[in-house]
Design a protein around this motif. Sequence first.
Motif, mmCIF file in Angstrom:
data_model
loop_
_atom_site.group_PDB
_atom_site.id
_atom_site.type_symbol
_atom_site.label_atom_id
_atom_site.label_comp_id
_atom_site.label_asym_id
_atom_site.label_seq_id
_atom_site.Cartn_x
_atom_site.Cartn_y
_atom_site.Cartn_z
ATOM 1 N N LYS A 283 42.575 50.438 44.936
ATOM 2 C CA LYS A 283 43.962 50.335 45.356
ATOM 3 C C LYS A 283 44.383 51.582 45.787
ATOM 4 O O LYS A 283 44.075 52.777 45.155
ATOM 5 N N GLU B 236 50.907 43.808 44.808
ATOM 6 C CA GLU B 236 49.412 44.442 44.942
ATOM 7 C C GLU B 236 49.477 45.273 46.141
ATOM 8 O O GLU B 236 49.974 44.859 47.345
ATOM 9 N N PRO B 237 48.948 46.582 46.075
ATOM 10 C CA PRO B 237 48.796 47.486 47.050
ATOM 11 C C PRO B 237 47.554 47.231 47.896
ATOM 12 O O PRO B 237 46.668 46.454 47.704
ATOM 13 N N ARG C 299 59.184 51.545 42.508
ATOM 14 C CA ARG C 299 59.324 50.143 41.759
ATOM 15 C C ARG C 299 58.832 50.461 40.285
ATOM 16 O O ARG C 299 59.552 49.955 39.403
ATOM 17 N N VAL C 300 57.669 51.246 40.245
ATOM 18 C CA VAL C 300 57.209 51.360 38.717
ATOM 19 C C VAL C 300 58.328 52.313 38.055
ATOM 20 O O VAL C 300 58.529 51.963 36.890
ATOM 21 N N HIS D 194 51.541 44.123 37.746
ATOM 22 C CA HIS D 194 50.998 43.031 38.790
ATOM 23 C C HIS D 194 50.673 41.824 38.230
ATOM 24 O O HIS D 194 50.965 40.855 38.946
ATOM 25 N N HIS E 67 55.570 51.621 45.887
ATOM 26 C CA HIS E 67 55.326 51.179 44.581
ATOM 27 C C HIS E 67 55.778 52.190 43.441
ATOM 28 O O HIS E 67 56.061 51.989 42.183
ATOM 29 N N ASP F 193 63.963 42.752 43.409
ATOM 30 C CA ASP F 193 63.771 44.037 43.855
ATOM 31 C C ASP F 193 64.693 44.974 44.326
ATOM 32 O O ASP F 193 64.640 46.073 44.475
ATOM 33 N N ILE G 235 49.035 56.684 39.877
ATOM 34 C CA ILE G 235 50.639 55.977 40.024
ATOM 35 C C ILE G 235 51.022 55.849 38.369
ATOM 36 O O ILE G 235 52.104 56.215 38.104
ATOM 37 N N THR H 96 45.612 54.066 40.947
ATOM 38 C CA THR H 96 46.162 53.367 39.713
ATOM 39 C C THR H 96 46.453 54.336 38.773
ATOM 40 O O THR H 96 47.485 54.389 38.138
ATOM 41 N N TYR I 22 48.088 53.032 46.244
ATOM 42 C CA TYR I 22 49.665 52.847 45.980
ATOM 43 C C TYR I 22 50.608 53.833 46.967
ATOM 44 O O TYR I 22 50.088 55.040 47.031
ATOM 45 N N LEU J 79 55.207 44.163 39.945
ATOM 46 C CA LEU J 79 54.784 44.928 41.226
ATOM 47 C C LEU J 79 53.830 44.117 42.010
ATOM 48 O O LEU J 79 52.711 43.584 41.747
#
Length: 241
Positions: A39, A30-31, A48-49, A23, A45, A70, A8, A5, A41, A28
């Motif tokens: 987590k 969850e990974p 997306r972020v 989240h 991910h 998405d 990322i 996390t 990613y 987003l």
Amino acid sequence: MAWSTREIAELTGTTLRAVRHYHDVGLLAEPERRANGYKQYGVAHLVRVLRIKRLTDLGFSLSQIAEMGDADDHPEEALRTLDAELAATIERLQRIRRELAAIMTQPLPTDLPPELASAARADISAADRSFTVVLSRVLGPRGMQAYSELLGSLERTSADAEFDGLSTDADEATRADLARRMAEEVRGMWQRHPDAADLGTDAPGGARFAGETMGKALRDLYNDAQIDVVQRVHALLNEAP
């Protein structure tokens, strides 16, 4: 390739708190987690972020981003809506800057709207200024224009000073004499500014509401003797010539 996390967040130029919030609000996914529970990613991910951050930098809210879904497409309608919102914001900020410039250069009182601030005398009483602020909230464009022109042409008289300093125990003769002189001055003002005789003609809430609001403001802002003088002036003005 998998990232934590923190990693990322660093890669996308955002914060741990922001990633966790994405989240929480469902932006987003969850990974998967490692065996140790942390987590991990992936590239999806990261992309997306970065998209979320790009859209928020452009000015989209998280709820608007959620509505887009998405798909990495060209959200033309959302972009047009945002552009219109930004145009309105820019117009509002430009208006505020113009008002600030006027206040700083003249200077003008900050508690009055620009339509009235430039016309209000610096030596009006605190009660008169508060009454003017109230008027600015109930008058329509024509009423505001008429009142602004009236304020801009006023010259302070001895009757104004006597009214401002009138004590609540002023005697009958004092009240009657002051009302007579003020009524004469008001008649003269109405002759020079006929539109000021009926300021509530285009009041948004109607003339009755404007009149009731002004009456309440008078009762709250002035003492009993001043209110009595105002009532006498009104009666004199309504007398047949």
